[in-house]
Design an enzyme around this catalytic site. Structure first.
Site, short mmCIF file in Angstrom:
data_model
loop_
_atom_site.label_atom_id
_atom_site.label_comp_id
_atom_site.label_asym_id
_atom_site.label_seq_id
_atom_site.Cartn_x
_atom_site.Cartn_y
_atom_site.Cartn_z
N GLU A 126 0.84 -1.21 0.00
CA GLU A 126 0.00 0.00 0.00
C GLU A 126 0.87 1.26 0.00
O GLU A 126 0.58 2.23 -0.72
CB GLU A 126 -0.94 -0.01 1.21
CG GLU A 126 -1.94 -1.17 1.15
CD GLU A 126 -2.97 -1.11 2.26
OE1 GLU A 126 -4.12 -0.76 2.00
OE2 GLU A 126 -2.61 -1.41 3.42
N GLU A 146 -3.52 -10.02 3.86
CA GLU A 146 -4.71 -9.65 4.64
C GLU A 146 -5.77 -10.74 4.55
O GLU A 146 -6.43 -11.06 5.54
CB GLU A 146 -5.31 -8.33 4.13
CG GLU A 146 -4.53 -7.09 4.50
CD GLU A 146 -3.42 -6.74 3.51
OE1 GLU A 146 -3.02 -7.64 2.73
OE2 GLU A 146 -2.95 -5.60 3.53
C1 1HE Z 1 6.37 -8.60 12.12
C2 1HE Z 1 5.72 -8.44 10.87
C3 1HE Z 1 4.49 -7.73 10.88
C4 1HE Z 1 7.52 -9.55 10.53
N1 1HE Z 1 4.03 -7.26 12.05
N2 1HE Z 1 5.86 -8.12 13.25
N3 1HE Z 1 1.88 -8.47 7.04
C5 1HE Z 1 2.06 -9.80 6.99
O1 1HE Z 1 1.18 -10.59 7.22
C6 1HE Z 1 3.46 -10.25 6.70
C7 1HE Z 1 4.05 -10.92 7.92
N4 1HE Z 1 5.47 -11.16 7.79
C8 1HE Z 1 5.99 -12.17 7.04
O2 1HE Z 1 5.31 -12.90 6.33
C9 1HE Z 1 7.46 -12.39 7.15
O3 1HE Z 1 7.91 -11.81 8.37
C10 1HE Z 1 8.29 -11.74 5.98
C11 1HE Z 1 8.04 -12.56 4.69
C12 1HE Z 1 7.94 -10.29 5.76
C13 1HE Z 1 9.80 -11.78 6.33
O4 1HE Z 1 10.17 -13.10 6.69
P1 1HE Z 1 11.54 -13.34 7.50
O5 1HE Z 1 11.72 -14.82 7.62
O6 1HE Z 1 12.64 -12.56 6.88
O7 1HE Z 1 11.30 -12.66 8.95
P2 1HE Z 1 10.47 -13.24 10.22
O8 1HE Z 1 11.34 -14.20 10.97
O9 1HE Z 1 9.16 -13.76 9.82
O10 1HE Z 1 10.22 -11.93 11.08
C14 1HE Z 1 11.25 -11.29 11.80
C15 1HE Z 1 10.61 -10.54 12.94
O11 1HE Z 1 9.76 -9.52 12.40
C16 1HE Z 1 9.72 -11.41 13.79
O12 1HE Z 1 9.75 -10.88 15.10
P3 1HE Z 1 10.65 -11.55 16.26
O13 1HE Z 1 10.41 -10.68 17.46
O14 1HE Z 1 10.16 -12.97 16.39
O15 1HE Z 1 12.06 -11.49 15.74
C17 1HE Z 1 8.34 -11.17 13.20
O16 1HE Z 1 7.30 -11.41 14.11
C18 1HE Z 1 8.42 -9.69 12.88
N5 1HE Z 1 7.48 -9.30 11.86
N6 1HE Z 1 6.46 -9.03 9.91
C19 1HE Z 1 4.71 -7.46 13.19
N7 1HE Z 1 3.82 -7.50 9.76
C20 1HE Z 1 -3.24 -0.55 6.81
S1 1HE Z 1 -3.77 -2.11 6.81
C21 1HE Z 1 -2.48 -3.09 6.20
C22 1HE Z 1 -2.76 -4.53 6.53
C23 1HE Z 1 -1.54 -5.38 6.43
O17 1HE Z 1 -0.47 -4.92 6.14
S2 1HE Z 1 -1.79 -7.02 6.75
C24 1HE Z 1 -0.29 -7.78 6.31
C25 1HE Z 1 0.68 -7.83 7.46
#
Ligand code: 1HE
Length: 272
Positions: A126, A146
């Site tokens: 976005e 989402e």
């Molecule tokens: C996060 C987030 C997040 C990572 N919010 N903490 N977005 C998503 O659903 C995407 C979610 N994220 C992923 O699918 C993956 O993290 C990635 C593909 C982006 C990257 O993967 P990777 O293996 O490099 O990293 P990771 O091990 O998954 O994440 C590293 C850390 O970042 C981990 O935290 P930690 O404390 O365990 O180290 C994750 O929890 C954190 N992290 N992404 C919070 N999104 C205005 S409305 C918009 C609506 C949306 O955007 S919905 C989609 C949200």
């Protein structure tokens, strides 16, 4: 809505999660960096408000901006850890806060080029969609998770993304969780440039430098008039185009640039 708090979102602005650096001999390029790599540049409220403020307070020297993400990914979208406490009213205000912030990007002071790599997902897509051009390197991948998280886009995605790739493609990404790789994303229209891994920022800076050399009024018309004309009927669009083109060509800079060409000093269009 009656439960709306007095100040639903604080004014943080000072955050190390977003940095701005001015580049170019006249500081005409702003390099804006999402700097929360440990959370994959997930956008919490503070970061969204910082984006709003950096565009609202853009230094006057800046003529074009580049936004990119530090670390392995451009942006993992909404910070999901902040989602659970929100009721419907808070959700509405939260979405409108995103709209306001990304409106400062899209309709803000300067053209913005997004340099994309790694995850460009959810709210990250976005944000990229609110920019004026997108450069993706081959590590980029695009998704709208989402659908699988039981939520909906809230950062303007349902308005902006179909305008880039069409409603059917966006619906597919949300219904099925389809992930587009860099080539697919570029082919669909999510990126205008596809470049080798690790070079998106250089390419985006090169494009921003070129954009910054345009007459400011032409850039203004491209940012403000072009998308509005796209929303108008053809009849209204033709009329708006005539008005804007009359204003832009009347500027002294336009006259000087045309004169330069006619006198053999202006740049020719070169075949690439
Ligand atoms: C996060 C987030 C997040 C990572 N919010 N903490 N977005 C998503 O659903 C995407 C979610 N994220 C992923 O699918 C993956 O993290 C990635 C593909 C982006 C990257 O993967 P990777 O293996 O490099 O990293 P990771 O091990 O998954 O994440 C590293 C850390 O970042 C981990 O935290 P930690 O404390 O365990 O180290 C994750 O929890 C954190 N992290 N992404 C919070 N999104 C205005 S409305 C918009 C609506 C949306 O955007 S919905 C989609 C949200």
């Amino acid at each position: 809505l009656h439960k709306k708090p007095q100040r639903p979102f604080p004014m943080p602005i000072q955050t190390n999660d977003l940095t701005i650096e001015l580049r170019g001999d006249q500081q005409q390029i702003a390099l804006i960096t999402l700097n929360r790599p440990s959370k994959r540049n997930a956008l919490n409220d503070g970061l969204v408000l910082a984006i709003r403020d950096v565009f609202q307070g853009m230094p006057h020297s800046v003529r074009a901006a580049v936004i990119h993400g530090h670390g392995e990914h451009f942006c993992a979208g909404l910070d999901l850890s902040e989602l659970s406490e929100r009721d419907a009213a808070a959700g509405l205000h939260h979405s409108r806060m995103w709209h306001h912030a990304l409106d400062q990007v899209e309709r803000g002071p300067v053209p913005v080029v997004a340099a994309l790599h790694g995850a460009v997902v959810g709210g990250g897509l976005e944000l990229a969609s609110a920019c004026h051009l997108r450069v993706a390197d081959t590590s980029s991948f695009f998704a709208l998770p989402e659908g699988s998280r039981g939520i909906f886009v809230g950062g303007g995605g349902s308005v902006r993304i179909p305008r880039l790739i069409g409603t059917a493609r966006m619906a597919d990404m949300m219904f099925t969780g389809r992930v587009l790789n860099a080539e697919e994303g570029e082919r669909a229209g999510l990126a205008q440039y596809l470049v080798p891994q690790g070079t998106a920022l250089d390419k985006a800076l090169e494009l921003a430098t070129r954009i910054a050399s345009n007459a400011p009024l032409t850039n203004y018309a491209l940012m403000q008039a072009l998308p509005r004309i796209a929303d108008q009927t053809a009849d209204h669009g033709f009329f708006t185009e005539a008005l804007i083109s009359a204003i832009v060509q009347d500027a002294p800079e336009a006259k000087a640039r045309v004169r330069e060409f006619l006198e053999g000093r202006g740049p020719k269009v070169k075949k690439q």
